[in-house]
Write a protein that holds these residues in place. Structure first.
Motif, PDB file in Angstrom:
ATOM      1  N   PRO A 134     -50.907  27.809  18.848  1.00 51.21           N
ATOM      2  CA  PRO A 134     -49.841  28.021  17.860  1.00 51.21           C
ATOM      3  C   PRO A 134     -48.438  27.888  18.446  1.00 51.21           C
ATOM      4  N   GLY A 135     -48.264  28.283  19.695  1.00 51.33           N
ATOM      5  CA  GLY A 135     -46.963  28.170  20.350  1.00 51.33           C
ATOM      6  C   GLY A 135     -46.483  26.723  20.378  1.00 51.33           C
ATOM      7  N   ILE A 137     -47.371  24.434  18.199  1.00 52.74           N
ATOM      8  CA  ILE A 137     -47.031  24.038  16.826  1.00 52.74           C
ATOM      9  C   ILE A 137     -45.620  24.513  16.479  1.00 52.74           C
ATOM     10  N   VAL A 138     -45.288  25.744  16.893  1.00 45.73           N
ATOM     11  CA  VAL A 138     -43.933  26.248  16.626  1.00 45.73           C
ATOM     12  C   VAL A 138     -42.898  25.352  17.312  1.00 45.73           C
ATOM     13  N   THR A 141     -42.566  22.170  15.410  1.00 50.55           N
ATOM     14  CA  THR A 141     -41.888  22.358  14.125  1.00 50.55           C
ATOM     15  C   THR A 141     -40.390  22.566  14.346  1.00 50.55           C
ATOM     16  N   LYS A 142     -40.041  23.270  15.418  1.00 49.57           N
ATOM     17  CA  LYS A 142     -38.645  23.450  15.782  1.00 49.57           C
ATOM     18  C   LYS A 142     -38.003  22.091  16.067  1.00 49.57           C
TER      19      LYS A 142
END
Lengths: 335, 335
Positions: A134-135, A137-138, A141-142
């Motif tokens: 998930p890190g 993906i963040v 997305t950022k």
């Protein structure tokens, strides 16, 4: 044999995958909104940004299929920017078909763009369903948010330049970095981030993507002056008609005498100008050696970008080699 | 003592925090783009969506300061939708000031909206800098994408209803859920997701947010007919002038005889109509009992929303109580 044959074969393969992902994602009610949103996407396009993302991901161990899923996000975001740009530039033709606002009206085109914007983020955050950290993906997305912010800044700069006479080459480079190169650069970075690439490798891809993106826009400026309508999918001289400060115009303005300058400035941005007047303006620009200057400038960026790519240490050398070819292909440089 | 005094004091406190976060986030070059983007935000607004997000977060243990940071995202997204809506609705006044496109032109307003859209996602993904589980950030960002998609669908529906005569109450509820309630609901869900709330609690907040959001829009429809310009911050009867199918219009059309129906339909969406003609149309609507009907419908949704809230099991009861008051406040119900 065409030197880009293997690249184009792979590009087609990725494009087919991306088209499926997008078709799955961009559907729903109301029907007319989704039709308007898919109008430009269905009209074609080579999906070069998802290709760049997929190849950058592969370089650091990401599977092709996850690259394609993530790649949909940058393609969707790209199409959103085109729809809103066409409204502002009053363009009527894109990829050989009428623009979204021409077919569906301006209001619907604004919303269709907004919908695609949101769908781009849906595409990336949807990766949570596939065992990806998930890190990562963040971070990806950022990066996509950064690209969207930067493209908006670039579009505003581009518009303000239309009303400005003294645009420098530096101003121009800042503008095209934001408007064109940023999303190409982010496509590579997103691929690498999702793959978990080391930071120094991501920096090299950032340089490669920025330089090649700028070179691409310079070549596009040249094509807008010397290209033909069929290949462009939009009217020739539309840059001149809209008063765009292309690198050619900027160079020509710095070289022409007072008479030539005012002749060019009179034609620029004059939506009533005849094709003949625009052709004369184009000849005036060419007479200054602007095309040769722009060609050399593009060449400088291509060299620098390829050097950055060369210095990477990927696990997949084939992907790296395809990114090298992609750079040559989109900047239309001979081998 | 005003029954909402403590709620409004807390709302002001949250709003001040949110304003700082937004001012820090939405700044840069080109200056005119950022000015246009901040124009509506600076004009005021109670920041009720960030308040809802912060309270929902607090209910499940999220700190207020992280709630405020996350809350900036939904406020920014909300302002983006207002800027684009005002372009489409040709509204000239909002929050008592001229709309963004009126001041900066339509092209700049489109980009300003796009910039805010991107900044909303930047606000959420930026939470990665504060020890929050990345998986929660991805879920929250996914929810924000969903809200943005849904609001776009709602806006398209709202527009299509202007040209449609036979809009049912069900159609209306679907539309206002998407256009208005979705983002309010998502504000609560994002707060709860970042706090790590259990799924069944999030479902209850979803119901609360959806119901209260719908009730809010119904009350807004009523105010648009019976409110006064100073309180609204925009011209009265603008809904009628734009041909909006408000719940009042839908009810009235179902109750009027043929003569009344055609009188109302003639006034609806007629941008040339005089204030006097609009006033007559408003009287016609009121004569059917539409205001009482809408009031009862709103009441039904408020009841249902409060019941859902009541059934939650938060760690912070004070936050829950403030959400109860918030529901009453935004739907303008007496205690």
């Amino acid at each position: 044999m065409n030197e880009f044959e293997d690249l184009l074969r792979y590009a087609k393969h990725v494009a087919e995958g991306v088209n499926k992902v997008i078709a799955d994602l961009v559907k729903g009610d109301p029907k007319d909104l989704y039709e308007a949103s898919m109008h430009l996407i269905k009209a074609g396009g080579k999906r070069l940004r998802p290709l760049a993302l997929t190849l950058a991901g592969r370089m650091y161990g990401l599977s092709e299929s996850l690259g394609i899923k993530a790649g949909a996000s940058v393609e969707i975001l790209h199409n959103f920017t085109l729809i809103h740009d066409d409204i502002m530039d009053k363009d009527t033709l894109r990829r050989g078909v009428p623009t979204v606002h021409t077919v569906y009206g301006t209001d619907m085109a604004i919303i269709a763009g907004d919908l695609l914007f949101a769908k781009a983020f849906e595409a990336l955050t949807g990766l949570i369903n596939y065992s990806i950290d998930p890190g990562r993906i963040v971070s990806a997305t950022k990066e996509l948010s950064w690209a969207a912010v930067t493209v908006a800044e670039g579009q505003a700069l581009d518009m303000s330049f239309e009303r400005k006479v003294d645009v420098s080459v530096d101003d121009y480079i800042t503008m095209v970095f934001k408007k064109t190169a940023a999303l190409f650069k982010s496509s590579l970075v997103i691929g690498a981030l999702i793959a978990g690439a080391p930071e120094d490798e991501i920096e090299k891809l950032t340089e490669y993507g920025s330089d090649i993106g700028i070179a691409f826009q310079i070549r596009d400026d040249i094509l807008g002056l010397v290209g033909d309508e069929k290949v462009l999918g939009k009217p020739v001289f539309s840059d001149l008609r809209e008063g765009k400060k292309t690198i050619l115009v900027i160079y020509a303005l710095s070289r022409l005498d007072d008479e030539g300058r005012s002749e060019l400035l009179n034609a620029l941005g004059n939506r009533e100008a005849s094709v003949d007047e625009l052709r004369k303006a184009a000849e005036l620009i060419k007479s200054t050696g602007a095309v040769e200057y722009a060609d050399q400038l593009a060449e400088k960026y291509i060299e620098s970008g390829l050097q950055a790519l060369q210095s990477t240490h990927p696990v997949d050398e084939e992907a790296k080699e395809m990114l090298r070819k992609l750079a040559l292909y989109i900047t239309q440089r001979k081998y």
